[in-house]
Design a protein around this motif. Structure first.
Motif, PDB file in Angstrom:
ATOM      1  N   GLU A 216       0.983  -0.916  -0.112  1.00  0.00           N
ATOM      2  CA  GLU A 216      -0.394  -0.061  -0.030  1.00  0.00           C
ATOM      3  C   GLU A 216       1.236   1.101  -0.218  1.00  0.00           C
ATOM      4  O   GLU A 216       0.037   2.233  -0.253  1.00  0.00           O
ATOM      5  N   LEU A 228      -4.539   8.697   2.933  1.00  0.00           N
ATOM      6  CA  LEU A 228      -5.403   7.791   4.079  1.00  0.00           C
ATOM      7  C   LEU A 228      -6.268   7.311   3.402  1.00  0.00           C
ATOM      8  O   LEU A 228      -6.581   5.668   3.677  1.00  0.00           O
ATOM      9  N   THR A 229      -7.930   7.589   2.861  1.00  0.00           N
ATOM     10  CA  THR A 229      -8.616   6.785   2.496  1.00  0.00           C
ATOM     11  C   THR A 229      -8.394   6.196   0.599  1.00  0.00           C
ATOM     12  O   THR A 229      -9.064   5.689   1.196  1.00  0.00           O
ATOM     13  N   ARG A 232      -6.823   2.806   2.518  1.00  0.00           N
ATOM     14  CA  ARG A 232      -7.371   2.072   2.916  1.00  0.00           C
ATOM     15  C   ARG A 232      -8.253   1.533   1.832  1.00  0.00           C
ATOM     16  O   ARG A 232      -8.911   0.546   1.067  1.00  0.00           O
ATOM     17  N   ASP A 233      -8.648   2.889   0.467  1.00  0.00           N
ATOM     18  CA  ASP A 233      -9.731   1.953  -1.338  1.00  0.00           C
ATOM     19  C   ASP A 233      -8.981   0.701  -1.166  1.00  0.00           C
ATOM     20  O   ASP A 233      -8.884   0.198  -1.570  1.00  0.00           O
ATOM     21  N   LEU A 235      -7.058  -1.472   0.225  1.00  0.00           N
ATOM     22  CA  LEU A 235      -6.690  -2.397   0.638  1.00  0.00           C
ATOM     23  C   LEU A 235      -8.083  -3.368   0.679  1.00  0.00           C
ATOM     24  O   LEU A 235      -7.604  -4.520   0.324  1.00  0.00           O
ATOM     25  N   VAL A 236      -9.000  -2.202   0.574  1.00  0.00           N
ATOM     26  CA  VAL A 236     -10.078  -3.573   0.646  1.00  0.00           C
ATOM     27  C   VAL A 236     -10.848  -3.943  -1.032  1.00  0.00           C
ATOM     28  O   VAL A 236     -10.603  -4.468  -0.819  1.00  0.00           O
ATOM     29  N   TYR A 266       1.704   2.599   6.650  1.00  0.00           N
ATOM     30  CA  TYR A 266       0.336   1.999   6.870  1.00  0.00           C
ATOM     31  C   TYR A 266      -0.219   0.787   7.768  1.00  0.00           C
ATOM     32  O   TYR A 266      -1.135   0.261   7.700  1.00  0.00           O
ATOM     33  N   ASP A 268      -1.816   0.794  10.216  1.00  0.00           N
ATOM     34  CA  ASP A 268      -2.816   0.597  11.409  1.00  0.00           C
ATOM     35  C   ASP A 268      -4.091   0.833   9.893  1.00  0.00           C
ATOM     36  O   ASP A 268      -4.630  -0.121  10.284  1.00  0.00           O
ATOM     37  N   LEU A 269      -3.558   0.926   9.222  1.00  0.00           N
ATOM     38  CA  LEU A 269      -5.160   0.555   7.482  1.00  0.00           C
ATOM     39  C   LEU A 269      -4.617  -0.485   7.778  1.00  0.00           C
ATOM     40  O   LEU A 269      -5.898  -1.569   7.149  1.00  0.00           O
ATOM     41  N   GLU A 272      -6.664  -2.798  10.270  1.00  0.00           N
ATOM     42  CA  GLU A 272      -8.153  -2.375  10.136  1.00  0.00           C
ATOM     43  C   GLU A 272      -8.637  -2.993   9.044  1.00  0.00           C
ATOM     44  O   GLU A 272     -10.116  -3.429   9.350  1.00  0.00           O
ATOM     45  N   VAL A 273      -8.274  -3.436   8.240  1.00  0.00           N
ATOM     46  CA  VAL A 273      -9.022  -3.802   6.522  1.00  0.00           C
ATOM     47  C   VAL A 273      -8.968  -5.482   6.764  1.00  0.00           C
ATOM     48  O   VAL A 273      -9.778  -6.019   6.452  1.00  0.00           O
TER      49      VAL A 273
END
Length: 429
Positions: A216, A228-229, A232-233, A235-236, A266, A268-269, A272-273
């Motif tokens: 990422e 950060l968005t 996250r996208d 990783l999704v 990142y 942390d993300l 999260e994902v």
């Protein structure tokens, strides 16, 4: 379960003799073993060390190893640190002591170092297509039936080349489909291409698909909300690819599927994902791969890390910069300018210049505010203001930015408690 390393091979590092190859060390220790030097209780400033000298703070190192291990464990994440950061088997052993699942490398040369010290499991975070390297890998897998290995694949052509080179291999080589991003480095650019690669692996007689991978850090280097968005996208999408491959039967028969991402900026993300519950099917092992955390830094990762200077996480203590370079003022040719005995041969400069943190004179180190404006091969240009500046002969302690391009400049690095050397770390670049 923690990974493994050959403890006897790691212990043997300390039996190597110290000589002129290792810059910064006192001439008086020539002929001693690394163990003897480590056990001598040498003082960094009183026992003949010659600047520049890179050091690792013992307390900060242990804090960082424990902090990351506890954080991953609490979230059900496996950790395979990117050992290319340090290329130091002694530190791999300490990471395994703290429960690391494996180690990550980037190429075949690094893999050979890992295997010289019995490291397993190993993730090779690239597509490995060189025939000679693949033949060596096949022989290593045959030699050690307990050796766990996987690398990335990101093209049908890569699968074809690997399959051809591994035609005589006895064990299949495990691979993960890598998902990249447009304009980034390696990895397929969309899910359609990923499914084509997965189908090619399924048809290969030499490969076995065991998961998906990504990085990422290719998405952004920033920490603002938009960045950060975007991370996250990505990783999704990585997670969605893993689910689609599972639903398509690509992981049938496996006890475990590896889904891995995560540099040091990142994680942390990633938690999260990838740490969320997964649909029914093969068990998923989410693996984070950050490696710079061990020593952290005073630059890029102090800025980017979720546990840096501006932490995004409140459930763990911030990481501490463990690297400090010591250099001496060799010239003060004009007011407000000092030249240090350290330059590009000694210090990283690809992601920010070193930061003067303290000056040591008359046996005392005190905070000092200045900046490095430039570096050439052997000198750093330090700019400062005020009458209480630097003088020829002063020692300056510098924080560095980017440990990945720090360790490669040093073959033997003292670990210090205050000013006392308590151990030394051998690197293999």
């Amino acid at each position: 379960m923690a990974g493994r390393v050959d403890r006897d091979a790691v212990a043997a590092i300390r039996e190597e003799r110290v000589d002129w190859r290792f810059k910064g060390l006192p001439a008086s220790v020539a002929g001693m073993t690394i163990a003897e030097v480590a056990d001598a209780g040498l003082n960094l400033f009183e026992d003949g060390f010659t600047p520049p000298v890179m050091t690792i703070d013992a307390a900060a190192l242990e804090h960082n190893l424990a902090t990351m291990a506890d954080w991953c464990r609490a979230r059900g994440l496996a950790h395979a640190p990117h050992g290319k950061t340090t290329m130091a088997p002694q530190l791999y052993a300490r990471q395994f002591d703290h429960g690391a699942w494996g180690q990550t490398c980037a190429n075949a040369a690094q893999l050979r170092v890992y295997r010289a010290f019995g490291v397993s499991p190993v993730l090779l975070a690239n597509q490995l297509v060189d025939p000679a390297a693949l033949r060596w890998l096949a022989a290593e897998l045959d030699r050690d039936p307990t050796f766990e290995f996987a690398c990335w694949v990101d093209s049908v052509r890569g699968v074809e080349l690997m399959t051809a080179a591994l035609a005589d291999a006895r064990r299949p080589v495990d691979v993960l489909v890598e998902l990249g991003v447009a304009g980034g480095r390696t990895g397929v650019r969309d899910r359609t291409a990923a499914l084509e690669v997965a189908a090619a692996v399924a048809a290969s007689s030499a490969l076995r698909l065991v998961g998906v991978s990504g990085y990422e850090g290719a998405v952004s280097h920033e920490t603002d909300p938009a960045a950060l968005t975007a991370v996250r996208d990505y990783l999704v999408e990585l997670r969605a690819l893993a689910v689609e491959l599972a639903e398509g039967g690509h992981f049938d028969g496996l006890d475990r599927v590896i889904v891995t991402a995560g540099g040091s900026a990142y994680f942390d993300l990633v938690a999260e994902v990838l740490g969320e519950p997964w649909p029914a099917g093969p068990a998923v092992l989410p693996v984070v791969r950050g490696g710079a955390y061990a020593t952290h830094d005073s630059g890029i990762y102090a800025y980017q890390s979720p546990l840096g200077t501006h932490p995004r996480l409140a459930d763990a203590p911030p990481l501490r910069p463990a690297l400090r370079a010591w250099a001496q003022v060799t010239s003060c040719p004009e007011p407000g300018l000092a030249l240090l005995t350290a330059g590009r041969r000694d210090l990283p400069y690809d992601n920010g210049l070193p930061v003067p943190e303290v000056v040591r004179r008359d046996g005392v180190a005190v905070p000092f505010t200045a900046s490095v404006s430039a570096m050439n091969d052997q000198h750093a240009f330090v700019r400062y203001e005020g009458a209480e500046g630097l003088g020829v002969g002063d020692w300056v302690g510098l924080g560095v930015s980017h440990p990945c391009t720090t360790f490669d400049k040093w073959q033997l690095i003292p670990i210090v408690a205050d000013e006392t050397v308590v151990d030394l770390v051998r690197t293999y670049f």
